[in-house]
Design a protein around this motif. Structure first.
Motif, mmCIF file in Angstrom:
data_model
loop_
_atom_site.group_PDB
_atom_site.id
_atom_site.type_symbol
_atom_site.label_atom_id
_atom_site.label_comp_id
_atom_site.label_asym_id
_atom_site.label_seq_id
_atom_site.Cartn_x
_atom_site.Cartn_y
_atom_site.Cartn_z
ATOM 1 N N THR A 14 0.824 -1.214 0.000
ATOM 2 C CA THR A 14 0.000 0.000 0.000
ATOM 3 C C THR A 14 0.858 1.263 0.000
ATOM 4 O O THR A 14 0.342 2.356 -0.244
ATOM 5 C CB THR A 14 -0.941 0.011 1.219
ATOM 6 N N TYR A 15 2.158 1.119 0.247
ATOM 7 C CA TYR A 15 3.076 2.259 0.199
ATOM 8 C C TYR A 15 3.436 2.644 -1.238
ATOM 9 O O TYR A 15 4.055 3.684 -1.458
ATOM 10 C CB TYR A 15 4.362 1.941 0.957
ATOM 11 N N ALA A 16 3.090 1.809 -2.210
ATOM 12 C CA ALA A 16 3.451 2.075 -3.605
ATOM 13 C C ALA A 16 2.775 3.351 -4.104
ATOM 14 O O ALA A 16 1.663 3.692 -3.692
ATOM 15 C CB ALA A 16 3.045 0.894 -4.477
ATOM 16 N N ASP A 17 3.460 4.055 -5.026
ATOM 17 C CA ASP A 17 2.874 5.272 -5.578
ATOM 18 C C ASP A 17 1.876 4.926 -6.680
ATOM 19 O O ASP A 17 1.581 3.750 -6.929
ATOM 20 C CB ASP A 17 3.972 6.226 -6.065
ATOM 21 N N THR A 18 1.365 5.933 -7.367
ATOM 22 C CA THR A 18 0.316 5.702 -8.364
ATOM 23 C C THR A 18 0.802 4.891 -9.561
ATOM 24 O O THR A 18 0.001 4.297 -10.276
ATOM 25 C CB THR A 18 -0.255 7.043 -8.862
ATOM 26 N N ASP A 19 2.118 4.870 -9.791
ATOM 27 C CA ASP A 19 2.684 4.054 -10.866
ATOM 28 C C ASP A 19 3.001 2.629 -10.397
ATOM 29 O O ASP A 19 3.445 1.801 -11.197
ATOM 30 C CB ASP A 19 3.962 4.690 -11.405
ATOM 31 N N TRP A 53 11.335 -1.731 -7.454
ATOM 32 C CA TRP A 53 10.379 -2.786 -7.122
ATOM 33 C C TRP A 53 8.962 -2.245 -7.231
ATOM 34 O O TRP A 53 8.642 -1.195 -6.674
ATOM 35 C CB TRP A 53 10.640 -3.304 -5.708
ATOM 36 N N PHE A 54 8.095 -2.973 -7.935
ATOM 37 C CA PHE A 54 6.743 -2.502 -8.239
ATOM 38 C C PHE A 54 5.659 -3.454 -7.716
ATOM 39 O O PHE A 54 5.854 -4.668 -7.634
ATOM 40 C CB PHE A 54 6.560 -2.360 -9.754
ATOM 41 N N SER A 55 4.531 -2.860 -7.400
ATOM 42 C CA SER A 55 3.310 -3.611 -7.081
ATOM 43 C C SER A 55 2.130 -2.751 -7.537
ATOM 44 O O SER A 55 1.535 -2.023 -6.742
ATOM 45 C CB SER A 55 3.217 -3.918 -5.584
ATOM 46 N N PRO A 56 1.801 -2.802 -8.831
ATOM 47 C CA PRO A 56 0.791 -1.899 -9.390
ATOM 48 C C PRO A 56 -0.640 -2.226 -8.953
ATOM 49 O O PRO A 56 -0.955 -3.362 -8.600
ATOM 50 C CB PRO A 56 0.954 -2.086 -10.897
ATOM 51 N N ASP A 57 -1.461 -1.215 -8.999
ATOM 52 C CA ASP A 57 -2.890 -1.344 -8.704
ATOM 53 C C ASP A 57 -3.647 -0.520 -9.737
ATOM 54 O O ASP A 57 -3.448 0.701 -9.801
ATOM 55 C CB ASP A 57 -3.181 -0.831 -7.293
ATOM 56 N N PRO A 58 -4.459 -1.165 -10.604
ATOM 57 C CA PRO A 58 -4.859 -2.571 -10.588
ATOM 58 C C PRO A 58 -3.769 -3.496 -11.130
ATOM 59 O O PRO A 58 -2.718 -3.030 -11.595
ATOM 60 C CB PRO A 58 -6.089 -2.578 -11.501
ATOM 61 N N ARG A 59 -4.067 -4.791 -11.068
ATOM 62 C CA ARG A 59 -3.117 -5.816 -11.495
ATOM 63 C C ARG A 59 -3.699 -6.579 -12.684
ATOM 64 O O ARG A 59 -4.867 -6.952 -12.685
ATOM 65 C CB ARG A 59 -2.867 -6.788 -10.340
ATOM 66 N N MET A 60 -2.899 -6.777 -13.700
ATOM 67 C CA MET A 60 -3.331 -7.530 -14.879
ATOM 68 C C MET A 60 -3.127 -9.013 -14.619
ATOM 69 O O MET A 60 -2.014 -9.452 -14.293
ATOM 70 C CB MET A 60 -2.528 -7.097 -16.102
ATOM 71 N N VAL A 61 -4.194 -9.800 -14.741
ATOM 72 C CA VAL A 61 -4.115 -11.237 -14.477
ATOM 73 C C VAL A 61 -4.909 -12.000 -15.529
ATOM 74 O O VAL A 61 -5.779 -11.439 -16.205
ATOM 75 C CB VAL A 61 -4.661 -11.599 -13.074
ATOM 76 N N LEU A 62 -4.606 -13.276 -15.626
ATOM 77 C CA LEU A 62 -5.387 -14.169 -16.480
ATOM 78 C C LEU A 62 -5.818 -15.372 -15.648
ATOM 79 O O LEU A 62 -4.967 -16.068 -15.078
ATOM 80 C CB LEU A 62 -4.570 -14.655 -17.680
ATOM 81 N N PHE A 63 -7.113 -15.590 -15.565
ATOM 82 C CA PHE A 63 -7.630 -16.813 -14.969
ATOM 83 C C PHE A 63 -7.642 -17.849 -16.092
ATOM 84 O O PHE A 63 -8.228 -17.597 -17.160
ATOM 85 C CB PHE A 63 -9.026 -16.585 -14.406
ATOM 86 N N PRO A 64 -6.973 -18.993 -15.911
ATOM 87 C CA PRO A 64 -6.832 -19.961 -17.000
ATOM 88 C C PRO A 64 -8.136 -20.315 -17.709
ATOM 89 O O PRO A 64 -8.146 -20.495 -18.929
ATOM 90 C CB PRO A 64 -6.228 -21.186 -16.291
ATOM 91 N N SER A 65 -9.236 -20.376 -16.966
ATOM 92 C CA SER A 65 -10.516 -20.724 -17.580
ATOM 93 C C SER A 65 -11.025 -19.636 -18.517
ATOM 94 O O SER A 65 -11.935 -19.867 -19.324
ATOM 95 C CB SER A 65 -11.572 -20.991 -16.501
ATOM 96 N N GLU A 66 -10.438 -18.431 -18.434
ATOM 97 C CA GLU A 66 -10.869 -17.307 -19.262
ATOM 98 C C GLU A 66 -9.970 -17.098 -20.485
ATOM 99 O O GLU A 66 -10.109 -16.104 -21.202
ATOM 100 C CB GLU A 66 -10.923 -16.030 -18.427
ATOM 101 N N LEU A 67 -9.054 -18.025 -20.718
ATOM 102 C CA LEU A 67 -8.162 -17.922 -21.878
ATOM 103 C C LEU A 67 -8.975 -17.843 -23.168
ATOM 104 O O LEU A 67 -9.889 -18.638 -23.398
ATOM 105 C CB LEU A 67 -7.232 -19.139 -21.936
ATOM 106 N N LYS A 68 -8.638 -16.872 -24.012
ATOM 107 C CA LYS A 68 -9.295 -16.718 -25.304
ATOM 108 C C LYS A 68 -8.356 -17.204 -26.405
ATOM 109 O O LYS A 68 -7.230 -16.731 -26.519
ATOM 110 C CB LYS A 68 -9.650 -15.250 -25.556
ATOM 111 N N VAL A 69 -8.826 -18.157 -27.179
ATOM 112 C CA VAL A 69 -8.044 -18.672 -28.307
ATOM 113 C C VAL A 69 -8.807 -18.339 -29.584
ATOM 114 O O VAL A 69 -9.910 -18.846 -29.798
ATOM 115 C CB VAL A 69 -7.820 -20.195 -28.193
ATOM 116 N N SER A 70 -8.248 -17.473 -30.390
ATOM 117 C CA SER A 70 -8.922 -17.037 -31.618
ATOM 118 C C SER A 70 -9.038 -18.193 -32.615
ATOM 119 O O SER A 70 -8.343 -19.215 -32.515
ATOM 120 C CB SER A 70 -8.149 -15.891 -32.262
ATOM 121 N N LYS A 71 -9.925 -18.011 -33.578
ATOM 122 C CA LYS A 71 -10.132 -19.033 -34.609
ATOM 123 C C LYS A 71 -8.834 -19.302 -35.363
ATOM 124 O O LYS A 71 -8.485 -20.461 -35.633
ATOM 125 C CB LYS A 71 -11.218 -18.575 -35.574
#
Length: 211
Positions: A14-19, A53-71
């Motif tokens: 929570t001490y991290a700045d806006t970046d 050292w970074f800990s951004p907010d928000p955080r980009m994540v991928l839930f494996p069940s949400e993987l998108k595989v194009s045609k």
């Protein structure tokens, strides 16, 4: 600004700045890196700079069940367009990630010091590499830290020398991690490329609950 000393412990994220910048200094020892990733923190800096050292907010994540595989990608997979291996040539993967040109970045954050630190982590079994081959030539790949006890994979970087190579390897990795019951793949920060594969931003507080 928090300046790290020889003590491994990090300040609260929570001490991290806006970046997302949380602290500077310290080192890239195995113990410190594992402490960082287990607490949602990662190093990101250029050659000649102090370690940041970074800990951004928000955080980009991928839930494996949400993987998108194009045609188009499904067609490539059906044709076995590439051969994919795991942990076959980590040093080549991280080197290629370091030297790949990225229009959105000035230089590389995968410094020589960073490469040495991750090579050691890989030798200790904490890092997975994915190699993508075409006609026995390495044409793409990616790597990241696998927090096995937390069922989380922290993606670090990827490269491609031919179209769709890194995306192909990433899809194969996600499918493997899904079988291993991995709950979440940390993608750190937003990119359109990751969003196209199904990754999305969540609040840092929610991300930390998975850790």
């Amino acid at each position: 600004m928090i300046i790290l000393t020889e003590t491994i412990k990090f300040p609260p994220v929570t001490y991290a700045d806006t970046d997302g910048l949380l602290a500077i200094g310290g080192d890239l020892s195995t113990k410190r890196l594992l402490e960082a990733y287990n607490n949602g923190i990662f190093p990101w800096y250029n050659e000649g700079q102090m370690i940041m050292w970074f800990s951004p907010d928000p955080r980009m994540v991928l839930f494996p069940s949400e993987l998108k595989v194009s045609k188009s990608m499904r067609q490539l997979i059906r044709k076995n367009q590439f051969e994919v291996t795991f942990n076959k040539d980590f040093e080549s993967v991280i080197y290629n990630c370091a030297v790949s040109e990225r229009p959105e970045q000035d230089g590389t954050w995968i410094t020589t010091e960073m490469q040495k630190a991750f090579i050691k982590l890989h030798s200790l079994g904490h890092v997975i590499s994915v190699e993508v081959w075409q006609d026995s030539v390495l044409v793409g790949g990616l790597y990241g830290i696998w927090l096995k006890d937390k069922n989380i994979f922290c993606g670090e970087s990827m490269f491609a020398k031919v179209s769709n190579a890194s995306k192909y390897g990433f899809i194969k990795l996600v499918q493997l991690l899904q079988k291993k019951k991995v709950k979440l793949i940390d993608c750190q920060v937003y990119t359109e490329h990751l969003a196209s594969l199904g990754a999305r931003e969540i609040p840092r507080e929610e991300f930390l609950k998975y850790l």
